[in-house]
Design an enzyme around this catalytic site. Structure first.
Site, mmCIF file in Angstrom:
data_model
loop_
_atom_site.group_PDB
_atom_site.id
_atom_site.type_symbol
_atom_site.label_atom_id
_atom_site.label_comp_id
_atom_site.label_asym_id
_atom_site.label_seq_id
_atom_site.Cartn_x
_atom_site.Cartn_y
_atom_site.Cartn_z
ATOM 1 N N ASP A 163 11.820 4.440 0.277
ATOM 2 C CA ASP A 163 12.560 5.018 1.412
ATOM 3 C C ASP A 163 13.924 4.386 1.642
ATOM 4 O O ASP A 163 14.800 5.011 2.228
ATOM 5 C CB ASP A 163 11.699 5.008 2.698
ATOM 6 C CG ASP A 163 11.566 3.634 3.344
ATOM 7 O OD1 ASP A 163 11.738 2.612 2.645
ATOM 8 O OD2 ASP A 163 11.266 3.572 4.560
ATOM 9 N N GLU A 408 3.310 -1.464 -3.784
ATOM 10 C CA GLU A 408 2.568 -0.215 -3.581
ATOM 11 C C GLU A 408 2.530 0.703 -4.792
ATOM 12 O O GLU A 408 2.750 1.907 -4.670
ATOM 13 C CB GLU A 408 3.126 0.542 -2.378
ATOM 14 C CG GLU A 408 3.000 -0.215 -1.078
ATOM 15 C CD GLU A 408 3.241 0.660 0.144
ATOM 16 O OE1 GLU A 408 3.791 1.764 -0.005
ATOM 17 O OE2 GLU A 408 2.879 0.236 1.249
ATOM 18 N N TYR A 463 -0.898 0.716 7.611
ATOM 19 C CA TYR A 463 -0.266 1.485 8.689
ATOM 20 C C TYR A 463 -1.311 2.213 9.547
ATOM 21 O O TYR A 463 -1.094 3.340 9.973
ATOM 22 C CB TYR A 463 0.774 2.450 8.096
ATOM 23 C CG TYR A 463 1.983 1.669 7.587
ATOM 24 C CD1 TYR A 463 2.998 1.295 8.458
ATOM 25 C CD2 TYR A 463 2.058 1.255 6.264
ATOM 26 C CE1 TYR A 463 4.084 0.534 8.021
ATOM 27 C CE2 TYR A 463 3.136 0.489 5.814
ATOM 28 C CZ TYR A 463 4.137 0.134 6.696
ATOM 29 O OH TYR A 463 5.201 -0.619 6.277
ATOM 30 N N GLU A 500 2.817 -5.871 5.068
ATOM 31 C CA GLU A 500 3.527 -4.858 5.870
ATOM 32 C C GLU A 500 2.577 -4.319 6.904
ATOM 33 O O GLU A 500 1.409 -4.025 6.598
ATOM 34 C CB GLU A 500 3.998 -3.662 5.014
ATOM 35 C CG GLU A 500 5.261 -3.920 4.230
ATOM 36 C CD GLU A 500 5.737 -2.686 3.449
ATOM 37 O OE1 GLU A 500 5.492 -1.548 3.899
ATOM 38 O OE2 GLU A 500 6.336 -2.884 2.387
HETATM 39 C C1 GCB Z 1 5.764 1.169 2.886
HETATM 40 C C2 GCB Z 1 6.792 0.697 1.934
HETATM 41 C C3 GCB Z 1 8.109 0.395 2.606
HETATM 42 C C4 GCB Z 1 8.429 1.475 3.631
HETATM 43 C C5 GCB Z 1 7.329 1.471 4.665
HETATM 44 C C6 GCB Z 1 7.538 2.532 5.742
HETATM 45 O O1 GCB Z 1 4.599 1.137 2.656
HETATM 46 O O2 GCB Z 1 6.369 -0.414 1.179
HETATM 47 O O3 GCB Z 1 9.113 0.316 1.628
HETATM 48 O O4 GCB Z 1 9.673 1.284 4.217
HETATM 49 O O5 GCB Z 1 6.110 1.727 4.055
HETATM 50 O O6 GCB Z 1 8.151 2.219 6.748
HETATM 51 O O7 GCB Z 1 7.115 3.656 5.540
#
Ligand code: GCB
Length: 593
Positions: A163, A408, A463, A500
């Site tokens: 992204d 990932e 997430y 993350e």
């Molecule tokens: C992820 C990625 C990271 C993104 C993030 C997001 O899993 O590793 O590069 O910026 O999610 O905010 O979606």
């Protein structure tokens, strides 16, 4: 590759500043030999910087293909037999360099240095034209991968699967440096602890040198040990250890005939044992973030001011670590982390290798991750070369405690195992002294995962409560606990790090009901995760996503960039920054670093 350093036998001539710059919109520069004369239609461009945001023109901002950088340089006079090199600390993603009309070096990979001996192509004291053609294109055989396509109205697009915005240009310093013909070309230092003494093993490359000696200097420059020969071991009595929060550095001063090369290092050990991550034999808990090299206007251009400010903010919060998500960071950053005692997970640029995350109505065309037409054997070779180059650059940094060889990637298929198994072996081969990991994606939960056993640690990007169970933290918590239990079963004895976790948050948006996008939701989200982490002794790290908001590829998933920062893009703190500060400062007090 060795970092350039000044010494009694080495000088540096920095070439940063305003260069001539020209877009190669028609892709004609190579055939038309633009390097053979002054660029016909040049405009000013600062180095180091990404070129994308500096001007007001969308044509430059959105350019796909070559851009040309050029400047005149005065070649220094050389002492007898001395060699002159040009060194680019990074050119994103590929570059070819000419001195006058002579091509001197090409390099692929946007975040690592390259250099060329140009002694025979310049006249000492004379002026020469230095030209670099920099290509920002990504393909299925680059790290990170991508592809280009032309749409129905004839516009060329770069597609990629991560992204963050594909900033490009000369992101880091360009220098000339001089050194004797017979010189130190590589140094590898590993350390151990024996009671109160430090054991320092070194291995020097200096082809043709008849005499190699080393001295270990302490932080005040006093000699504390010395050795002879290119390979050896010395003992430092009453050693000051490099510790999280206390970046004590020694220097190994290597002399090879007439050349002197000072290599800073720290005395410390790193180990993984019984679900713990040990630094100097003590369990270490990672507090910090995934970050980006990303700033207003300069994009990914290195800037000492922003670097020091970011470290000040991290220290203010009580962080003790970060991951170089998702590519090798500037050498200045690694040096600074060494001296500030920050613990670093050093990551390759292998990001966006998971087509399970792309495709569908929101994300464009679907692809197969590993196939002869997409990520293939050739990509694997490039990936391995990239890992080896990264380790060659960063192996002597005490701050680096763990290599992350991909972010990932697809790891829930047999073919992904075939792809990664040799890469893990190559990483251990290039550096037997550090653990190796990769960052796992939410699509590869323990029931699907195929590669976890290859690695020393489990690193999870999660997430729950954002992309999944959005606005339902209680359900997210339940599912996350179940997943962690699954990891404990699948990978017993391996420490688990959360690399993350975080929701997009619009700075200033408050909400009585803590709904998604508000600062209140970000706080509630982190509280949920931290409650879970605190229940599991096997979880040894919390690196939230992201230190600061950052620029992203345009699209419907993001409004003005990725907003998961604890700080906004200009580094203004969100409410969470204070909230997390309370937690981390208390942990720092309790843990002593
Ligand atoms: C992820 C990625 C990271 C993104 C993030 C997001 O899993 O590793 O590069 O910026 O999610 O905010 O979606």
């Amino acid at each position: 590759m060795l970092r350039i350093r000044r010494s009694a036998s080495r000088t540096i001539h920095n070439l940063d500043g305003i260069w001539d710059f020209q877009l190669d919109a028609a892709g004609a520069g190579l055939d038309d030999r633009w390097f053979a004369a002054a660029l016909a239609d040049a405009r000013p461009m600062p180095v180091p910087s990404s070129f994308n945001d500096v001007t007001v023109e969308s044509e430059i901002h959105d350019h796909v293909g070559h851009v040309w950088y050029q400047r005149d340089v005065i070649a220094p006079r050389l002492l007898d037999g001395e060699r002159l090199f040009v060194r680019f600390a990074a050119a994103t993603h590929a570059a070819t360099v000419w001195v006058g009309d002579v091509e001197v070096v090409s390099h692929i990979g946007g975040y690592l240095p390259f250099e060329a001996d140009i002694t025979d192509h310049v006249t000492p004291g004379g002026t020469f034209r230095l030209t670099a053609a920099v290509d920002n294109r990504l393909s299925w055989q680059t790290i990170p991968p991508g592809y280009t396509e032309t749409d129905e109205v004839g516009r060329l697009h770069q597609r990629y699967f991560h992204d963050f915005y594909n900033y490009a240009g000369l992101h880091r310093s360009v220098d000339l440096y001089t050194r004797p013909a017979v010189a130190v070309t590589d140094v590898t230092i590993t350390t151990d602890i024996d009671g109160t003494a430090g054991i320092v093993r070194y291995d020097v490359e200096a082809e043709g040198a008849s005499d190699v000696t080393v001295r270990v200097l302490d932080a005040d420059g006093a000699e504390v040990a010395a050795g002879e020969g290119a390979i050896g071991e010395v003992r430092v009595d009453d050693a000051q250890l490099w510790q999280p929060g206390r970046g004590y550095l020694y220097t190994l001063e290597v002399t090879a005939d007439d050349d002197v090369y000072p290599q800073p290092f720290g005395i410390r050990t790193v180990e993984v044992q019984d679900s713990q991550f040990l630094i100097n034999g003590e369990p270490f808990y990672f507090r910090g973030y995934g970050r980006h090299e990303d700033n207003l206007v300069r994009g990914k251009g290195h800037d000492d001011v922003m670097m020091v400010h970011d470290f000040e903010l991290m220290k203010w919060q009580g962080a003790n670590s970060f991951r170089t998500s998702h590519y090798p960071y500037a050498e200045e950053v690694m040096d600074y982390a060494d001296r500030e005692g920050f613990v670093v997970i050093d990551e390759t640029a292998a990001v966006g290798m998971n087509m399970g995350l792309s495709g569908g109505i929101f994300s464009g065309e679907a692809h197969t991750t590993f196939s002869p037409e997409t990520i293939n054997d050739e990509t694997q070779k490039v990936h391995e070369a990239h890992i080896r180059e990264l380790i060659a650059r960063d192996k002597n940094h005490p701050c680096v405690v763990l290599w992350s060889i991909a972010n990932e990637p697809e790891t829930n298929t047999d073919i992904s195992r075939e792809y990664f198994e040799p890469l893990v072996a190559a990483t251990h081969d290039a550096d037997p002294s550090r653990p190796v990991g990769y960052v796992n994606v939410m699509l590869s939960t323990p029931d699907k995962e195929k590669v976890a056993d290859l690695y020393d640690v489990v690193m999870l990007n999660r997430y729950y409560g954002w992309y999944w169970q959005n606005d339902n933290l209680p359900l997210g918590e339940k599912l996350m606990r179940e997943e962690i239990d699954g990891w404990l079963e699948l990978a017993p004895g391996k420490p688990i790090l959360f690399t993350e976790y975080g929701p997009d948050t619009l700075g200033g948006l408050r909400d009585l009901h803590s709904r998604p996008w508000s600062e209140d939701y970000q706080i509630a989200f982190f509280d949920m995760y931290h409650r879970v982490f605190d229940d599991y002794p096997e979880i040894v790290g919390e690196q939230m996503w992201n230190f600061a908001d950052f620029q992203t590829v345009p699209g419907i998933m993001r409004v003005g960039g990725n907003k998961k920062g604890m700080f906004e893009r200009d580094r203004a703190p969100k409410a969470t920054a204070y909230h997390i500060r309370n937690r981390w400062q208390a942990m720092r007090e309790a843990q002593g670093s």
